[in-house]
Design an enzyme around this catalytic site. Structure first.
Site, short mmCIF file in Angstrom:
data_model
loop_
_atom_site.label_atom_id
_atom_site.label_comp_id
_atom_site.label_asym_id
_atom_site.label_seq_id
_atom_site.Cartn_x
_atom_site.Cartn_y
_atom_site.Cartn_z
N ASP A 179 0.76 -1.02 0.06
CA ASP A 179 0.02 -0.10 0.01
C ASP A 179 0.86 1.18 0.03
OD1 ASP A 179 -2.15 1.61 0.26
OD2 ASP A 179 -2.52 1.35 2.35
N HIS A 180 0.39 2.40 -0.55
CA HIS A 180 1.07 3.61 -0.50
C HIS A 180 1.15 3.96 1.08
CE1 HIS A 180 0.47 3.91 -4.87
NE2 HIS A 180 1.66 3.73 -4.76
N HIS A 204 -4.97 3.68 1.50
CA HIS A 204 -6.22 2.71 0.98
C HIS A 204 -6.07 2.57 -0.33
CE1 HIS A 204 -7.20 4.66 4.80
NE2 HIS A 204 -7.81 5.82 4.14
N HIS A 205 -4.79 1.88 -0.74
CA HIS A 205 -4.49 1.58 -2.14
C HIS A 205 -4.06 0.10 -1.99
CE1 HIS A 205 -3.67 5.88 -3.77
NE2 HIS A 205 -4.88 5.47 -3.62
N PRO A 206 -4.72 -0.88 -1.21
CA PRO A 206 -3.90 -2.05 -0.85
C PRO A 206 -3.95 -3.10 -2.08
CG PRO A 206 -6.31 -2.23 -0.14
CD PRO A 206 -5.78 -0.84 -0.52
#
Length: 567
Positions: free
Chosen positions: A301-302, A504-506
């Site tokens: 994730d970021h 929230h970019h998993p």
């Protein structure tokens, strides 16, 4: 509640019989599931069932500015990470909030609607570094073009939107010698309303005769045929009535089972079905149906570090005073324009050069509501107030500059604490466990400072509020840091380990190569594909939503092709 939602959704499967069968069973109606359903319902004459654990999103989900108010509500799974070892020290229990959309549209109805055209070298690196064939930019680009909304369904922040968007444009010219890309935000917004995969893909086919929807239904287990060549033969689905009593149904899979439950729940469903690492499954007490060691591993994730910048002029940003002005409300209701018609993210700067590819995002919000943001970020009050020292001033002008590493190397995992899908998975993003991410994020913050202290920004009279955290006081910020804006690496590292937030970019938890083959089929179970962000072997160098829709389109093309060959 459940029944209320189902009335809004057409074409719902009637569960008169306890056993049903469909050619294609799709689990999860998020970005990938909605896109895939749309293409199969439209181009195949086979039967398609879309199963979704939630119902519909309310109308407010379509008003861009109200996006964060949905988090922690009925359309959010509201996951929490396990306590983080290397980060999140300024968060309660060192746990990150991990919102995921629940309902038709999934996280595409919960996200900040930002569109990203994709970065070609991301995909070329999959090919080079992970030995994955058929996934170069040349292979993916046509699907990216097809997945992108039409021009009238996208909203680009105009240059003249505010003094901040103008300053960004001028900074691009001033910093032209840097190998950076400046772009104003592009949103999936049409006429001032969220235009997600739901409007773009699912709604146009929702009444098709070969499609059925099953909302408010949780897929609990995948059943495999016990042959030497195992296949998914059916799924077990649980539906709760208004008294919270569960009924279970078996749905047979005639052709393919397509998992689109996202980077947390696709691996969770596989593990709950006994598909995963033998040792881990035995620890939870689950029978091993199929040994596949990398399920749930490789989660990425970021990781964002926000900084508040107050400005000495009035008018360019979003504070409660400007937000509640009658003219702002009138503009939105009348023409879909103004602050309500986007999420306030105005622009981005990206540098793709290794070893520290970085992203900077400019969020035009002066007054940050303490109660709202603390609840969705899990900040301790002391950390929140250090980050936003003007939190009590509703008419404060300013913006938040968010720095991140575009290719973090830290990897986490999704595992089980309980056997059942009714309980949340154990999610460990393991942020900042790799020291490279610290160096990369420091570089990102220093580049953000270059932009904010450029002469293009000087007319805004910006003032960077370096957070005064007690736990970092040995390292700064010192008086000179507020003048020179060059705090030490030690201070910046301390800062990110306290106030950094997941993006929230998993992705990556059922990665290409490790868990699925190059056509997204599960290794060893040929009629199950995983089609969602789980398959990304590395992060996307930007917002991943459009990339996920493109991957789903690509998967649909293979599925339809194999249908033609086999019939």
């Amino acid at each position: 509640m459940g029944m209320h939602f189902q009335k809004n959704i057409p074409n719902v499967l009637k569960l008169e019989r306890i056993e049903l069968a469909f050619d294609y069973v799709i689990v999860g109606a998020g970005t990938a599931g909605s896109t895939l359903t749309s293409l199969l319902a439209k181009h195949s004459n086979k039967s398609v069932l879309l199963i979704e654990a939630g119902g519909s999103f309310g109308y407010l989900s379509r008003i861009p500015l109200l996006t964060t108010f949905q988090q922690k509500g009925i359309n959010d799974w509201s996951f929490l990470s396990v306590p983080q070892k290397h980060s999140s020290k300024g968060l309660l229990e060192q746990r990150q909030c991990l919102p995921r959309g629940k309902g038709l549209g999934g996280s595409a109805n919960l996200n900040y609607m930002l569109h990203f055209d994709g970065h070609g070298p991301d995909f070329d690196s999959w090919h080079k570094l992970h030995n994955i064939s058929d996934w170069s930019w040349t292979d993916v680009k046509p699907f990216m073009i097809a997945a992108k909304s039409k021009k009238e369904e996208l909203f680009e922040i105009p240059r003249t939107y505010s003094l901040l968007s103008e300053a960004l444009d001028e900074a691009a010219m001033e910093l032209i010698h840097e190998p950076w890309q400046f772009r104003r935000s592009v949103y999936n917004i049409k006429n001032g309303l969220r235009h997600s995969v739901l409007q773009q893909f699912l709604f146009p086919v929702i009444n098709n005769a070969n499609l059925r929807l099953l909302p408010q239904a949780l897929v609990k287990r995948i059943k495999l045929s016990s042959a030497s060549n195992p296949k998914a033969s059916s799924v077990l689905v649980g539906i709760k009535d208004e008294h919270n009593k569960e009924r279970e149904f078996t749905i047979k899979v005639r052709r393919e089972l397509l998992l689109c439950a996202g980077a947390y729940q696709s691996p969770q469903l596989l593990l709950a079905s006994g598909i995963g690492d033998t040792k881990m499954l035995k620890q939870v007490g689950l029978p091993v149906e199929h040994h596949l060691p990398l399920v749930g591993q490789g989660l990425h994730d970021h990781f964002n570090v926000p900084l508040f910048v107050s400005i000495g002029i009035i008018g360019p940003t979003l504070n409660q005073r400007s937000l509640l002005s009658p003219i702002n409300l009138f503009n939105y209701l009348n023409s879909g324009t103004g602050s309500f018609g986007n999420f306030g993210v105005l622009g981005h700067v990206a540098g793709y050069e290794e070893p520290t590819p970085f992203g900077i995002t400019f969020f035009g919000a002066g007054a940050i509501d303490e109660t709202a943001l603390m609840s969705i970020s899990n900040f301790k009050r002391s950390a929140f107030r250090a980050l936003f020292p003007r939190y009590h001033n509703a008419s404060q002008e300013g913006f938040v500059v968010i720095s991140s590493c575009l290719q973090p190397r830290s990897r986490g995992s999704v595992s089980l604490l309980h056997k059942t899908m009714r309980r949340n998975p154990l999610i460990d993003p393991n942020y900042l466990s790799n020291d490279h991410d610290v160096a990369c994020t420091i570089a990102a913050i220093r580049n953000a400072v270059k932009v904010v202290t450029s002469s293009a920004f000087s007319k805004l009279r910006p003032h960077i509020h370096w957070p005064k955290l007690q736990e970092c006081a040995n390292f700064g910020p010192f008086k000179r840091d507020f003048l020179e804006h060059q705090p030490s690496d030690n201070y910046l590292e301390c800062l990110m380990r306290h106030i950094g937030l997941g993006s929230h970019h998993p992705g990556g938890s059922c990665a290409l190569g490790g868990v699925v083959d190059s056509q997204l089929r599960l290794h060893g179970i040929s009629n199950v594909r995983v089609v969602d962000a789980s398959v990304l072997p590395r992060p996307i160098s930007g917002n991943p939503n459009t990339v996920i829709a493109a991957i789903a389109m690509r998967a649909a093309s293979w599925i339809l092709k194999s249908e033609l060959q086999n019939d």
